[in-house]
Write a protein that holds these residues in place. Structure first.
Motif, PDB file in Angstrom:
ATOM      1  N   HIS A 226       0.473   6.888   3.390  1.00 41.65           N
ATOM      2  CA  HIS A 226       1.060   6.390   4.502  1.00 41.65           C
ATOM      3  C   HIS A 226       2.114   6.982   5.106  1.00 41.65           C
ATOM      4  N   MET A 251       3.495   1.226   0.652  1.00 48.68           N
ATOM      5  CA  MET A 251       3.064  -0.188   0.855  1.00 48.68           C
ATOM      6  C   MET A 251       2.771  -0.852  -0.467  1.00 48.68           C
ATOM      7  N   ASP A 252       3.065  -2.327  -0.435  1.00 46.45           N
ATOM      8  CA  ASP A 252       2.489  -3.100  -1.528  1.00 46.45           C
ATOM      9  C   ASP A 252       1.443  -3.978  -0.948  1.00 46.45           C
ATOM     10  N   GLY A 253       0.173  -3.688  -0.980  1.00 50.05           N
ATOM     11  CA  GLY A 253      -0.534  -4.450  -0.140  1.00 50.05           C
ATOM     12  C   GLY A 253      -0.308  -4.381   1.183  1.00 50.05           C
ATOM     13  N   ASN A 254      -0.051  -5.531   1.960  1.00 48.29           N
ATOM     14  CA  ASN A 254       0.306  -5.419   3.584  1.00 48.29           C
ATOM     15  C   ASN A 254       1.599  -5.406   3.884  1.00 48.29           C
ATOM     16  N   THR A 255       2.505  -5.460   2.610  1.00 50.57           N
ATOM     17  CA  THR A 255       3.980  -5.527   2.890  1.00 50.57           C
ATOM     18  C   THR A 255       4.497  -4.020   2.566  1.00 50.57           C
ATOM     19  N   THR A 284       5.578  -7.341   6.701  1.00 49.37           N
ATOM     20  CA  THR A 284       4.299  -7.030   7.187  1.00 49.37           C
ATOM     21  C   THR A 284       4.275  -6.230   8.623  1.00 49.37           C
ATOM     22  N   LEU A 285       3.424  -5.345   8.916  1.00 47.51           N
ATOM     23  CA  LEU A 285       3.307  -4.546  10.063  1.00 47.51           C
ATOM     24  C   LEU A 285       2.790  -5.351  11.241  1.00 47.51           C
ATOM     25  N   ASP A 286       3.301  -6.686  11.582  1.00 49.12           N
ATOM     26  CA  ASP A 286       2.998  -7.010  12.781  1.00 49.12           C
ATOM     27  C   ASP A 286       3.535  -6.715  14.058  1.00 49.12           C
ATOM     28  N   GLU A 323       2.594   1.995  13.065  1.00 51.96           N
ATOM     29  CA  GLU A 323       1.218   1.145  12.698  1.00 51.96           C
ATOM     30  C   GLU A 323       0.186   2.286  12.281  1.00 51.96           C
ATOM     31  N   GLY A 326       0.986   2.890   8.479  1.00 49.25           N
ATOM     32  CA  GLY A 326       0.562   1.656   7.577  1.00 49.25           C
ATOM     33  C   GLY A 326      -0.974   1.568   7.717  1.00 49.25           C
ATOM     34  N   ALA A 328      -2.989   0.764  10.366  1.00 48.36           N
ATOM     35  CA  ALA A 328      -3.571  -0.225  11.334  1.00 48.36           C
ATOM     36  C   ALA A 328      -4.325   0.566  12.353  1.00 48.36           C
TER      37      ALA A 328
END
Length: 329
Positions: A226, A251-255, A284-286, A323, A326, A328
């Motif tokens: 990542h 990253m830990d999943g989406n976190t 999370t990467l919102d 993004e 990660g 995205a």
């Protein structure tokens, strides 16, 4: 034309002995130094050629799983080395974003660390006011065209920026610069290698007189899956960054578990966005989170007349780089 003496060093010891004399400069690929000499910006009394010193042109693994890149490794070789591409893709991307293929084939890792700024007024000796070139003379850039200049960490003595892409990635990766000098060897954490201008903008690094860069050490790889180096520039190739971002995530999943963010094109040295990193951990990467975290990176920015756009550009570049790092779309 000034007289210049030349010596080819056979080993590190002889290089340091020769390099300890005032007016002496080490030369590897020479891609920046020779330009400075041609323009009358650099006037060394003696060049010490280090390109024949054995052992400085190799890439080796370290006991902890990290990597040691010799100071004489060519930028193109480092960028395309299997270990660098697979374990540190952020660094490989940064190498390939710099200069041109021809220059990368000559430029060395150690020389890249020592690049001088591309400030117009530093390079043009028709402007005598340059505290980086002529300490105490003033800064012509402050009253000139400031589009490419610093928005962070500058002083009233100098608003120049560091031009290196490689160094931005190394800052994010927490690299260590290894040097040798008259007092022996020492390891300099990357955050402490380059200087902010303060009242001595003529000093770009914390190297002592005569010290020779021998290698760059990378810690064990944490961000191979990542990472992203994003460079925003005026044209697609052979242009220095207006703003660049080195983003590396665990990253830990989406976190986000761990984040490393460094900026180029905005300061006298690669700029670590520590507050942004902290704001991303556990999130999370919102888009809203990213925008809020990115805004922290430019707190305290002091743009000049022509470069206020960098404040917004830096934030948008951070959002996009993170993004992409990660995963995205």
């Amino acid at each position: 034309m000034d007289a210049i003496s030349y010596q080819r060093a056979a080993d590190i010891g002889s290089a340091i002995q020769a390099g300890s004399h005032p007016g002496t400069v080490y030369i590897g690929g020479g891609t920046n130094l020779l330009d400075l000499m041609k323009g009358g910006v650099a006037r060394p009394a003696k060049l010490v050629d280090i390109t024949h010193i054995g052992g400085l042109d190799t890439i080796t693994t370290l006991p902890d799983g990290g990597l040691r890149i010799g100071a004489l490794v060519r930028n193109s070789d480092a960028a395309n080395h299997t270990w660098v591409r697979e374990r540190y893709p952020l660094l490989s991307q940064a190498f390939l974003a710099g200069a041109s293929a021809q220059l990368r084939n000559m430029a060395t890792v150690g020389g890249n660390l020592m690049q001088r700024t591309r400030c117009y007024y530093f390079y043009d000796t028709a402007f005598p006011q340059c505290n980086k070139r002529n300490p105490g003379s003033g800064c012509a850039a402050l009253e000139g065209n400031t589009r490419i200049h610093a928005i962070l960490g500058a002083s009233n003595q100098c608003i120049a920026t560091n031009p290196s892409d490689m160094s931005v990635a190394l800052a994010a990766l927490d690299a260590v610069v290894r040097v040798s000098g008259r007092d022996g060897e020492r390891a300099i954490p990357f955050a402490e290698f380059h200087r902010l201008p303060g009242d001595r903008p003529d000093l770009d690094t914390t190297l002592k007189p005569g010290e020779l860069i021998t290698a760059v050490d990378l810690p064990p790889p944490l961000f191979a899956d990542h990472s992203k180096y994003l460079k925003v520039r005026d044209r697609a190739s052979y242009a220095f960054a207006l703003v660049s971002v080195a983003a590396a995530l665990q990253m830990d999943g989406n976190t986000v578990k761990t984040a490393r963010i460094a900026l180029g094109g905005v300061a006298h040295k690669p700029w670590r966005a520590n507050a942004t990193e902290a704001a991303l951990i556990g999130k999370t990467l919102d888009r809203a989170t990213l925008q809020s975290a990115a805004a922290l990176a430019v707190q305290g920015a002091k743009p000049q007349r022509d470069n206020a756009f960098k404040v917004t550009l830096a934030q948008r570049a951070i959002v996009r780089a993170v993004e992409q790092a990660g995963g995205a779309a």
